[in-house]
Design an enzyme around this catalytic site. Structure first.
Site: not given
Ligand code: C5P
Length: 405
Positions: A218, A315, A333
């Site tokens: 990304n 996640d 974030f």
């Molecule tokens: O769900 P989303 O990707 O929008 O969430 C963003 C937040 O979750 C950010 O703090 C990102 O670093 C964290 N995140 C994570 N692991 C993932 C996806 C997102 O820690 N697989």
């Protein structure tokens, strides 16, 4: 080496109450403080409050025989390592610029041979007035360090530059001034307000391989996360920065752990625990390719593209939110392109984080140098004006320090 001795001159403005918090931070950071109040300042904070917080005598008048016999005002201005004027009102700066010495505070400022830091706070019109700007220029030319005031809503109901920076930012400026002055830095040592804290920061994108030469990625540049790691380290924290591929140099004083994929990032985060705070800035890929090919995938001549099946990545933030190793302050974030705050409020609940820092990435935020953020906490939403990413980082680091002290 000794701890820094600060002479704090408090001017008469509504921001004077924040001088109390500054005294607390300096003491917590290992420094000692002696306070001088102008007559105006005494209408906002009492000498008793500052005496209790500083555990030192407070000085208000040149004509106090007891004070003068115990420590004359010239000695008072010389025994400090640094003089801090906070809040520096328009009036006080005008007197400093003109060399007027008509009370204890201004006499000390004229008599000192130590570096002086002025932290202005006043109404926006007063700050922008040519007379004040002229005085600020004169003070800078005379070698005084003048901090820029913050921009935002003011006690008087107006909006603009003129707010006192948050106390951790002022303490950070004090330490920077001490370390940049060889005469002062050779005499003192200063641990930062976050000394003794371990803070974990994730930053950058992740790369999810398709085959040995291709990957899903990304547009995250890592700039915001790196700036946050740097700002936290400057406040004295031990910082572990778990970073996806960015091409950015590791910030000074930060321990960087390089990873490529989301699963590697999850493992590195786990290995870095325990931490007092985690700031999860990384744009982690939501999906990875189910089976990444050992060899480069070739066109098969039929014109049919290869079928890539995706599976969800762990996640990391939500995992930490539910873990028994959850840091005391967990910050996520949220990069959104629509309904930024609504999505962030829901995300805070879903991920079990304390704060979600939401930013609208529909413009040029990813890879750009500025950011407009909203901090969603249990208590509501705080929206900041568009700022350079380095300023967002410094303010956020200060906000984190505030939360922990
Ligand atoms: O769900 P989303 O990707 O929008 O969430 C963003 C937040 O979750 C950010 O703090 C990102 O670093 C964290 N995140 C994570 N692991 C993932 C996806 C997102 O820690 N697989």
């Amino acid at each position: 080496m000794t701890s820094p001795r600060i002479l704090l001159i408090v001017g008469g403005g509504i921001a004077a109450y924040k001088a109390c918090e500054l005294v607390r931070l300096i003491r917590k950071g290992g420094g000692s403080v002696r306070c001088v109040l102008t007559e105006g300042a005494q209408h906002f904070v009492t000498p008793m409050t500052l005496a209790a917080l500083s555990e030192n005598e407070v000085h208000t008048s040149l004509w106090d025989l007891k004070n003068e016999t115990e420590m004359g005002h010239i000695q008072l201005s010389r025994e400090a390592n640094l003089v801090v004027v906070c809040p520096a009102t328009a009036d006080l700066m005008a007197k400093m610029a003109a060399g007027i010495a008509d009370d204890m505070a201004t006499t000390l400022l004229l008599a000192t041979d130590k570096p002086v830091l002025a932290v202005p706070a006043m109404n926006v019109r007063m700050w922008l007035h040519p007379a004040t700007q002229r005085n600020v220029a004169t003070l800078k030319a005379d070698g005084v360090t003048v901090l820029d005031p913050d921009e935002g809503p003011m006690a008087c109901g107006e909006y603009g530059p003129g707010r006192l920076p948050e106390p951790p930012v002022i303490w950070d400026a004090i330490q920077r001034l001490i370390s940049s002055d060889p005469f002062v830095s050779s005499e003192v040592e200063t641990p930062g307000v976050l000394a003794g804290r371990h803070i974990l920061v994730t930053a950058g994108p992740t790369h999810e391989p398709i085959d040995p030469v291709r990957y899903i990625a990304n547009r995250s540049s890592g700039k915001q996360g790196y700036a946050i790691a740097e700002a936290l380290a400057k406040l004295g924290a031990r910082v572990t920065l778990v970073s996806g591929p960015t091409g950015l140099p590791a910030p000074a004083g930060v321990n960087r752990v390089d990873v490529e994929t989301a699963r590697q990032m999850a493992a590195a985060v786990d290995a870095a625990l325990p931490a007092d705070v985690a700031v999860m800035v990384a744009a982690v890929a939501d999906w990875r390719v189910d089976t990444n090919a050992d060899q480069k995938i070739k066109k098969d001549g039929t014109g049919a593209p290869p079928a890539l099946s995706l599976v969800e990545n762990p996640d990391i933030l939500a995992g930490l939110g539910a873990s028994d190793k959850r840091p005391r302050l967990l910050i996520g974030f949220a990069a959104e392109t629509e309904k930024v705050v609504d999505h962030a409020v829901a995300k805070r609940e879903r991920k079990g984080s304390d704060w979600i820092v939401a930013n609208d990435v529909s413009g040029d935020v990813m890879g750009g140098d500025t950011n407009t953020i909203h901090i969603v906490t249990r208590d509501g939403v705080e929206s900041w004006e568009r700022l350079p990413k380095a300023d967002v980082a410094r303010r956020l680091a200060a906000r984190i320090a505030d939360e922990l002290v």
